[in-house]
Design a protein around this motif. Structure first.
Motif, short mmCIF file in Angstrom:
data_model
loop_
_atom_site.label_atom_id
_atom_site.label_comp_id
_atom_site.label_asym_id
_atom_site.label_seq_id
_atom_site.Cartn_x
_atom_site.Cartn_y
_atom_site.Cartn_z
N ARG A 1 -12.35 2.64 32.52
CA ARG A 1 -12.78 3.29 33.77
C ARG A 1 -11.56 3.79 34.50
N PRO A 2 -11.72 4.74 35.44
CA PRO A 2 -10.57 5.24 36.22
C PRO A 2 -9.98 4.14 37.10
N ILE A 3 -8.68 4.19 37.28
CA ILE A 3 -8.01 3.27 38.20
C ILE A 3 -8.40 3.60 39.63
N GLN A 4 -8.66 2.58 40.42
CA GLN A 4 -9.04 2.74 41.82
C GLN A 4 -8.02 2.04 42.71
N GLY A 5 -8.05 2.37 43.99
CA GLY A 5 -7.08 1.82 44.93
C GLY A 5 -7.07 0.31 44.99
N GLU A 6 -8.25 -0.28 44.87
CA GLU A 6 -8.33 -1.74 44.97
C GLU A 6 -7.78 -2.45 43.72
N ASP A 7 -7.42 -1.70 42.70
CA ASP A 7 -6.86 -2.29 41.48
C ASP A 7 -5.36 -2.56 41.59
#
Length: 281
Positions: A147-153
């Motif tokens: 999945r795409p990387i998100q800010g909360e990662d």
């Protein structure tokens, strides 16, 4: 040098540093995502001034505790690199020791800078090797879901990255953020226990570049790295690009085997990594 003053820069010096670097024939810039001028509010980033005019700079603020890369060195026309290097490096090394940094590395692109480093006691420690793959050939499908990387990662990504790499090669929060801002493709593979691997790919006029590939040590030899590289290849091809490049360390034989197995070939571009150890206070 007689008539010179050397001082720590501040964020107000960004334009001065930008101008100095832009107009310099003799300059070294580290190969990463951070612009030198963006580091002027960090120590040590030193500016040499003569008669009110900037004549040289050296920036090597530590990205992570205990470790520093030489990120920028430049001198103005009419100034010999060796004349500016010695006083700037002596003060920078003193500042690094105060910050409890004992390991300093550099990735010299040109021979003149490598000679300066060797004269200051830097020793060859590794090398960075470049590979590339043309995207005209068929690309196998990835076998792992991502999945795409998100800010909360962000926190979990940093934890994974620090487990995957030696301290010299680990990303700081600022470096990770800069890489993600410049990314064209950034994805992660998850496991029941959290993040298992991630990749960040950037784009340039020359093509795509796999800028970061990391797999959790507990999930290696399961095909995750291969799947992430295939994702980068597929994304670059779908974006209309003709090739994907990547670089890795000379002593990282596992990554080299992976890239070769997927059709990457060495470009012949290779830069030595030089290191020095600073005595502790």
């Amino acid at each position: 040098m007689s008539g010179w003053t050397i001082r720590q820069t501040t964020s107000d010096d960004r334009a001065l540093v930008d101008g100095l670097v832009l107009g310099s024939r003799w300059k070294h810039l580290h190969l990463d995502w951070l612009e030198p001028a963006a580091l002027t509010d960090q120590s040590p980033f030193l500016l040499a001034i003569q008669a009110g005019v900037p004549v040289g700079c050296l920036g090597c603020p530590p990205d992570l505790p205990g470790v520093s890369w030489l990120r920028a060195f430049a001198v103005t026309s009419g100034v010999k690199p060796e004349a500016a290097w010695q006083p700037l490096w002596e003060l920078a090394a003193s500042a690094l020791r105060e910050l409890r940094v004992d390991r300093v590395a550099a990735l010299p692109i040109e021979g003149w800078f490598e000679s300066l480093l060797a004269g200051a006691g830097y020793q060859p420690a590794n090398a960075v090797i470049f590979f590339e793959r043309e995207l005209t050939r068929s690309i196998p499908s990835s076998s792992q879901r991502s999945r795409p990387i998100q800010g909360e990662d962000e926190r979990a990504l940093l934890e994974l990255d620090h487990l995957a790499f030696d301290p010299l090669w680990q990303l700081s929060r600022d470096s990770l953020r800069a890489a993600l801002i410049q990314s064209d493709s950034a994805t992660i593979i998850e496991s029941a226990g959290g993040l298992a691997g991630y990749q960040i790919t950037t784009r340039s006029p020359l093509g795509a570049h796999l800028a970061r590939l990391a797999v959790h040590p507990g999930h290696r030899r399961r095909g995750l790295g291969r799947s992430l590289v295939l994702e980068a290849l597929q994304s670059a091809r779908q974006g209309g690009l003709s090739r994907l490049s990547v670089n890795t360390q000379a002593d990282n034989l596992a990554s080299q085997r992976l890239y070769r197995s997927l059709g990457f070939r060495e470009t012949g571009q290779r830069y030595r990594v030089l290191e020095t150890r600073l005595p502790k206070l």
